[in-house]
Design an enzyme around this catalytic site. Structure first.
Site, PDB file in Angstrom:
ATOM      1  N   CYS A 137       0.817  -1.216   0.000  1.00 37.85           N
ATOM      2  CA  CYS A 137       0.000   0.000   0.000  1.00 37.85           C
ATOM      3  C   CYS A 137       0.852   1.268   0.000  1.00 37.85           C
ATOM      4  CB  CYS A 137      -0.899  -0.018   1.230  1.00 37.85           C
ATOM      5  SG  CYS A 137      -1.831   1.499   1.475  1.00 37.85           S
ATOM      6  N   PRO A 138       0.651   2.170  -0.943  1.00 30.25           N
ATOM      7  CA  PRO A 138       1.439   3.407  -0.971  1.00 30.25           C
ATOM      8  C   PRO A 138       1.158   4.320   0.217  1.00 30.25           C
ATOM      9  CG  PRO A 138      -0.310   3.511  -2.611  1.00 30.25           C
ATOM     10  CD  PRO A 138      -0.283   2.099  -2.093  1.00 30.25           C
TER      11      PRO A 138
END
Length: 421
Positions: free
Chosen positions: A136-137
């Site tokens: 997940c960024p």
């Protein structure tokens, strides 16, 4: 109401919810019910047994009718949970939304760690735990801040498995062999031994929670609750809140310097909307119009970043000062060629062939500042597998592309098109 009548009413109510749960189990929905619903139902089963026993012993005591408990606590809890958990988490655009636009929900837990006297969540070393996904960024932002600020001994962390199913992120199990990386483990906190998914954490903090089960999650191990699940706020917290306890070299790291705050805030508005969230608005679009509009806006914003980097003198977005703007952009752009070009159809250009300044800036962070931006926080196995194997509405056979190879080029290499070969 005498005790016997009251106990019979509670027992009947308990049996009703017991039957409801049994019916749901037979219908294949038992795995979708949250643990709080099952706990309440089990409590009612317990009341049934206890009150029948007590009812046989006494007929003169008087108790309050359970109708209030039924109507105000259990019934809405059960049916809210059914509604929440049977609506697919993987519906990124609401069914029936003819706009085809992905609309990101606002984060729900917005408390802050503070070094102020008497703070609800005080800045205590070792008190907090960070739940993240390497894929997940948004979670990646907080991992970078934790590294850059030297908070390894202040905030522990663990990583969920890369796969997101209909129940959201799940914790890794000892048998998992496909999710290599530091601290990819079951929930490590005492009392959480039975937690299998991140959602268990959310429902424990708020039994009525009805949103998405997102990372990052900043958790208070003393209060046993969620402090915050908004990445931008955790990023800011980590930037300052432990400074008085840090060695001078880490206390001096300022990702939000006062002289640049107005520019950082301004950049944050358009880079978030058009780039960080823009890749999702492009990839999750369910109409051609929504996709066209968002992908064009995304590449116009990338052109703008390219121009800024060419004129800044580098090596960072604001010249020679590393700021949270670099952190926020890096987490999206490091995923761009390996995932967003093919999976989200963000393919007007790629970074390595179409944006030389961005490519140089990104590789500088990854290779020259590797302790934070390199493999310790950037895990391409999790990144590529998560997107391609979790988003089955986009990739129904869950086939993960091999390329591009390598995931990120060395500092001294370029693709053939750039070299002019």
């Amino acid at each position: 109401m005498n005790f016997r009548t009251g106990s019979q009413a509670i027992a009947k109510l308990a049996d009703t919810y017991s039957c409801a749960l049994t019916s749901l189990t037979k219908g294949g929905l038992s795995q979708r019910l949250s643990s709080p619903v099952k706990n309440y139902t089990n409590q009612y089963r317990g009341y049934s047994i206890a009150t029948r026993t007590l009812g046989q012993a006494s007929s003169t005591s008087r108790i309050k009718t359970p109708s209030i408990i039924d109507s105000k606590i259990l019934t809405p809890l059960l049916f809210n949970r059914m509604s929440s958990t049977t609506s697919k988490i993987t519906n990124w655009v609401a069914p029936g939304d003819k706009s085809g636009e992905f609309k990101r929900q606002a984060s729900s837990f917005r408390e802050c760690i503070s070094d102020a006297p008497g703070a609800k969540f005080p800045a205590e070393k070792g008190r907090y735990h960070l739940y993240v996904s390497y894929a997940c960024p948004w979670a990646h932002r907080t991992l970078l801040a934790r590294k850059l600020k030297g908070l390894e001994d202040f905030v522990s962390f663990s990583v969920v498995h890369w796969h997101m199913g209909e129940k959201g992120w799940r914790f890794a199990t000892p048998s998992d062999q496909d999710a290599a990386g530091e601290n990819v483990i079951p929930d490590p906190l005492p009392g959480h031994e039975g937690y299998t998914h991140l959602r268990d954490l959310y429902f424990a903090a708020d039994a009525n929670y009805a949103g998405r089960f997102t990372v990052p999650v900043l958790f208070d191990k003393v209060a046993n609750t969620i402090v915050n699940n908004e990445s931008s706020e955790i990023l800011r917290m980590f930037g300052t809140v432990f400074n008085s306890q840090l060695p001078a070299e880490y206390a001096a790291v300022d990702l939000y310097p006062e002289a640049l705050r107005a520019q950082i805030d301004e950049a944050g508005v358009w880079t978030y909307d058009l780039i960080n969230n823009g890749v999702y608005k492009s990839g999750f679009a369910t109409t051609q119009e929504a996709y066209d509009r968002n992908v064009v806006a995304l590449f116009e914003a990338l052109d703008r970043v390219e121009g800024v980097l060419k004129g800044s003198g580098g090596p960072f977005f604001f010249g020679d000062v590393l700021t949270e703007t670099d952190v926020r952009l890096f987490v999206t752009l490091i995923r761009f060629d390996p995932v967003y070009v093919q999976h989200f159809k963000c393919n007007i250009r790629d970074i390595r062939g179409g944006y030389p300044a961005i490519h140089r800036w990104m590789r500088n962070l990854y290779w020259n500042h590797a302790a934070a931006f390199g493999p310790a926080t950037t895990n391409f196995l999790h990144i590529k597998n998560h997107y391609t194997k979790s988003h089955t509405q986009i990739n129904p056979f869950s086939i993960c592309p091999v390329g591009p190879l390598p995931d990120i080029l060395p500092l001294d290499e370029e693709v053939a098109a750039v070299k002019g070969v």
